[in-house]
Design a protein around this motif. Structure first.
Motif, PDB file in Angstrom:
ATOM      1  N   LYS A 219      -5.394  -3.157  -9.111  1.00  0.00           N
ATOM      2  CA  LYS A 219      -5.000  -1.757  -9.235  1.00  0.00           C
ATOM      3  C   LYS A 219      -5.389  -0.964  -7.986  1.00  0.00           C
ATOM      4  O   LYS A 219      -4.611  -0.119  -7.506  1.00  0.00           O
ATOM      5  N   ALA A 222      -3.020  -1.847  -5.310  1.00  0.00           N
ATOM      6  CA  ALA A 222      -1.706  -1.259  -5.570  1.00  0.00           C
ATOM      7  C   ALA A 222      -1.715   0.246  -5.265  1.00  0.00           C
ATOM      8  O   ALA A 222      -0.752   0.793  -4.689  1.00  0.00           O
ATOM      9  N   THR A 223      -2.810   0.946  -5.646  1.00  0.00           N
ATOM     10  CA  THR A 223      -2.919   2.391  -5.367  1.00  0.00           C
ATOM     11  C   THR A 223      -2.949   2.651  -3.869  1.00  0.00           C
ATOM     12  O   THR A 223      -2.283   3.576  -3.366  1.00  0.00           O
ATOM     13  N   GLU A 225      -1.738   0.753  -1.555  1.00  0.00           N
ATOM     14  CA  GLU A 225      -0.409   0.462  -1.011  1.00  0.00           C
ATOM     15  C   GLU A 225       0.571   1.600  -1.320  1.00  0.00           C
ATOM     16  O   GLU A 225       1.406   1.975  -0.473  1.00  0.00           O
ATOM     17  N   ALA A 226       0.462   2.180  -2.543  1.00  0.00           N
ATOM     18  CA  ALA A 226       1.335   3.306  -2.905  1.00  0.00           C
ATOM     19  C   ALA A 226       1.076   4.524  -2.022  1.00  0.00           C
ATOM     20  O   ALA A 226       2.015   5.202  -1.575  1.00  0.00           O
ATOM     21  N   GLU A 227      -0.200   4.808  -1.781  1.00  0.00           N
ATOM     22  CA  GLU A 227      -0.550   5.945  -0.920  1.00  0.00           C
ATOM     23  C   GLU A 227      -0.050   5.714   0.502  1.00  0.00           C
ATOM     24  O   GLU A 227       0.434   6.647   1.166  1.00  0.00           O
ATOM     25  N   LYS A 228      -0.147   4.495   0.931  1.00  0.00           N
ATOM     26  CA  LYS A 228       0.341   4.174   2.278  1.00  0.00           C
ATOM     27  C   LYS A 228       1.853   4.395   2.379  1.00  0.00           C
ATOM     28  O   LYS A 228       2.365   4.997   3.336  1.00  0.00           O
ATOM     29  N   ILE A 229       2.569   3.900   1.334  1.00  0.00           N
ATOM     30  CA  ILE A 229       4.032   4.077   1.339  1.00  0.00           C
ATOM     31  C   ILE A 229       4.402   5.548   1.242  1.00  0.00           C
ATOM     32  O   ILE A 229       5.337   6.029   1.904  1.00  0.00           O
ATOM     33  N   LYS A 230       3.657   6.302   0.420  1.00  0.00           N
ATOM     34  CA  LYS A 230       3.917   7.738   0.267  1.00  0.00           C
ATOM     35  C   LYS A 230       3.705   8.464   1.593  1.00  0.00           C
ATOM     36  O   LYS A 230       4.519   9.320   1.993  1.00  0.00           O
TER      37      LYS A 230
END
Length: 289
Positions: A219, A222-223, A225-230
């Protein structure tokens, strides 16, 4: 004279028949036949059929060849942990050497049984005295009988006897202490079951902890990675806006639209009056500065 001759012939024939019959030896399939002369064994017949011996000088004595069963009387035995048990067993045996059997036991099955009883009981007592009660109960399915047979070994060979097997019909505790032994065995089994249960719970908790740790790490990754993509998306968004309004005309139009949006937002709630300072960017748009 004729009558005398006839009488002599009859006597001779009778004697011949008697001699012939006394010289015949019939051996049955389940017997050895010992031929003795003056009390000494001179021949052993071990094949079934008819044979001959010297009449009046030799005699024939049968000895059983078939497998025999002897039921040993019940007896008390003491285990290694000083517990009394009642043993009831039987023996399968046969005569292997009829000469030794006859010389040492007079060819008597009863004497052989007495010797077998003493030997088997001694062996049984020796084996059981080296085992705990619980171990005896666990091994009564075959190993105990094998150990008793191994302990007997060839101790009866000198009597011409071979023990085929020793089997225990029952090996039980006296009635006065059965219940206490059963309760102790149940308690031991419950302790073993509790130990296995505790080990299982410990293993399950370890698996659960490892799984929770793996999920937490996944998790977090994944968080991140999500922040990086955002962040990358916002950067691209700003880059697109920057490229879209890079020239002066587009920049003025953008400022005009944003000013109108700001003015529209100020007129909410039934307020239709908008008071602006001349230096305000919105007033400059309306005045055409």
């Amino acid at each position: 004279m004729k009558k005398a001759k006839s009488g002599i012939v009859i006597v001779v024939l009778a004697v011949a028949i008697i001699v012939c019959l006394s010289s015949l030896v019939v051996t049955y399939p389940n017997d050895y036949m010992l031929i003795k002369q003056f009390g000494e064994i001179v021949r052993v017949i071990d094949e079934p059929g008819v044979s001959f011996k010297v009449p009046f000088v030799q005699e024939a004595s049968p000895v059983p060849k078939e497998l025999q069963l002897y039921d040993i009387p019940e007896s008390d035995v003491i285990t290694k942990d000083k517990k009394t048990m009642i043993a009831d067993a039987f023996v399968l045996w046969r005569i292997e050497d009829p000469v030794l059997f006859t010389r040492h036991l007079n060819g008597q099955v009863a004497q052989a049984q007495s010797r077998i009883n003493a030997t088997v009981f001694s062996s049984m007592k020796s084996v059981i005295s080296n085992m705990d009660q619980a171990e005896i109960i666990e091994n009564r399915n075959g190993k105990l009988a094998q150990d008793i047979g191994d302990n007997i070994g060839n101790s009866l060979d000198g009597y011409g006897i071979r023990v085929i097997a020793v089997e225990t019909k029952s090996l039980d505790m006296p009635d006065d202490n059965k219940q206490s032994v059963y309760e102790r065995m149940i308690s031991e089994r419950n302790n073993i079951a509790a130990s296995f249960t505790a080990e299982g719970k410990s293993s399950a908790q370890k698996i659960l902890n490892d799984t929770s740790k793996e999920v937490s790490v996944m998790k977090s990754e994944a968080t991140a990675e999500a922040e990086k993509i955002k962040a990358e998306g916002e950067a691209q968004y700003m880059q697109i806006l920057s490229n879209a309004y890079n020239d002066e005309n587009k920049a003025d139009f953008y400022n005009f639209v944003r000013s109108l949006d700001a003015a529209k937002a100020s007129l909410k709630g039934g307020n239709n009056t908008l008071i602006l300072d001349k230096s305000s960017p919105i007033a400059q748009i309306f005045y055409g500065y």
